[in-house]
Scaffold this motif. Structure first.
Motif, PDB file in Angstrom:
ATOM      1  N   PRO A  22      47.809  42.622  48.845  1.00  0.00           N
ATOM      2  CA  PRO A  22      47.701  44.046  49.163  1.00  0.00           C
ATOM      3  C   PRO A  22      47.127  44.871  48.019  1.00  0.00           C
ATOM      4  N   PHE A  23      47.423  44.505  46.792  1.00  0.00           N
ATOM      5  CA  PHE A  23      46.956  45.257  45.633  1.00  0.00           C
ATOM      6  C   PHE A  23      45.514  44.895  45.286  1.00  0.00           C
ATOM      7  N   ILE A 150      44.115  39.792  37.253  1.00  0.00           N
ATOM      8  CA  ILE A 150      43.239  40.463  38.207  1.00  0.00           C
ATOM      9  C   ILE A 150      41.977  40.858  37.464  1.00  0.00           C
ATOM     10  N   THR A 151      40.830  40.546  38.050  1.00  0.00           N
ATOM     11  CA  THR A 151      39.545  40.840  37.431  1.00  0.00           C
ATOM     12  C   THR A 151      38.712  41.712  38.358  1.00  0.00           C
ATOM     13  N   VAL A 152      38.011  42.668  37.773  1.00  0.00           N
ATOM     14  CA  VAL A 152      36.974  43.420  38.475  1.00  0.00           C
ATOM     15  C   VAL A 152      35.650  43.051  37.814  1.00  0.00           C
ATOM     16  N   SER A 153      34.681  42.612  38.603  1.00  0.00           N
ATOM     17  CA  SER A 153      33.384  42.225  38.050  1.00  0.00           C
ATOM     18  C   SER A 153      32.264  42.850  38.861  1.00  0.00           C
ATOM     19  N   ALA A 154      31.121  43.056  38.184  1.00  0.00           N
ATOM     20  CA  ALA A 154      29.998  43.728  38.824  1.00  0.00           C
ATOM     21  C   ALA A 154      28.756  43.550  37.964  1.00  0.00           C
ATOM     22  N   PRO A 155      27.580  43.853  38.511  1.00  0.00           N
ATOM     23  CA  PRO A 155      26.400  43.917  37.646  1.00  0.00           C
ATOM     24  C   PRO A 155      26.672  44.864  36.482  1.00  0.00           C
ATOM     25  N   ALA A 156      26.209  44.491  35.306  1.00  0.00           N
ATOM     26  CA  ALA A 156      26.558  45.221  34.090  1.00  0.00           C
ATOM     27  C   ALA A 156      26.279  46.719  34.207  1.00  0.00           C
ATOM     28  N   HIS A 173      49.870  46.191  37.247  1.00  0.00           N
ATOM     29  CA  HIS A 173      51.279  46.565  37.099  1.00  0.00           C
ATOM     30  C   HIS A 173      52.011  46.469  38.438  1.00  0.00           C
ATOM     31  N   SER A 174      51.382  47.001  39.492  1.00  0.00           N
ATOM     32  CA  SER A 174      52.011  46.952  40.817  1.00  0.00           C
ATOM     33  C   SER A 174      52.149  45.513  41.308  1.00  0.00           C
ATOM     34  N   ALA A 175      51.126  44.697  41.047  1.00  0.00           N
ATOM     35  CA  ALA A 175      51.210  43.286  41.434  1.00  0.00           C
ATOM     36  C   ALA A 175      52.329  42.578  40.678  1.00  0.00           C
TER      37      ALA A 175
END
Length: 204
Positions: A22-23, A150-156, A173-175
């Protein structure tokens, strides 16, 4: 939204996906970047789940469900929280370059991990896949042990750290609370900035 998962073989990993999904989904909705859940397996990270927009499909297909820990944001934050794994990761000959940005010097990696531990987040600047950056935060289980990230990734060019990091920290934190309470915490967008990542105030 597309979903790619590894193949968790242990009941604990399947439960971890269920308790944190969910998070992950909420963070994906707010950022519209790839959002991943990963665990450390010796000197590699195993991505249990990744949510990503269709525009990132080519990027996702160029990666693996298993990746070296030393050159990924997920791996670096988990290594930073595990002194034993840190020692093994920085031994001579262990750090092979995957891109021109990969850290291959053990002392430099040790400094990077120290910084990650102090800040509570780790960065990857094109070290695993050229042109893609990432930021990761740990999920803590009982006894304050980092059990996943938890990772957030994207084009630079699209990864706005000032906007993303507060959202990522709150999601992790919530997770963590959900894992510790065995799912009794329910997600809600009220926990996050409703204005979205473009107008939040954060720092990677």
């Amino acid at each position: 939204m597309a979903i790619r998962g590894g193949r968790p073989t242990w009941r604990a990993e399947r439960r971890l996906v269920r308790l944190t999904m969910p998070f992950l989904a909420e963070l994906f909705t707010l950022t519209q970047h790839a959002v991943s859940l990963a665990v450390l397996r010796e000197q590699a990270v195993l991505y249990l789940e990744t949510l990503y927009p269709p525009a990132y499909t080519s990027h996702i297909l160029r990666t693996s469900a298993n990746a070296p820990a030393y050159c990924t944001a997920a791996g670096k934050i988990l290594l930073a929280c595990d002194p034993g794994a840190r020692y093994n990761a920085s031994r001579p000959g262990e750090l092979q370059p995957l891109t021109e940005s990969t850290i291959t010097d053990g002392r430099e990696l040790e400094r990077e991990l120290n910084d990650a531990r102090a800040r509570g987040i780790a960065l990857c600047r094109g070290e695993y896949l050229h042109g893609y950056d990432a930021v990761a935060a740990p999920i803590f289980g009982r006894e304050d042990k980092a059990i996943a990230s938890i990772t957030v990734s994207a084009p630079a060019a699209l990864l706005d750290l000032d906007a993303l990091v507060p959202l990522l920290r709150q999601s992790a934190h919530s997770a963590s609370l959900s894992v510790r309470s065995r799912g009794r915490l329910t997600p809600g967008l009220s926990h996050f900035s409703r204005r979205g990542p473009g107008s939040a105030h954060n720092a990677e």
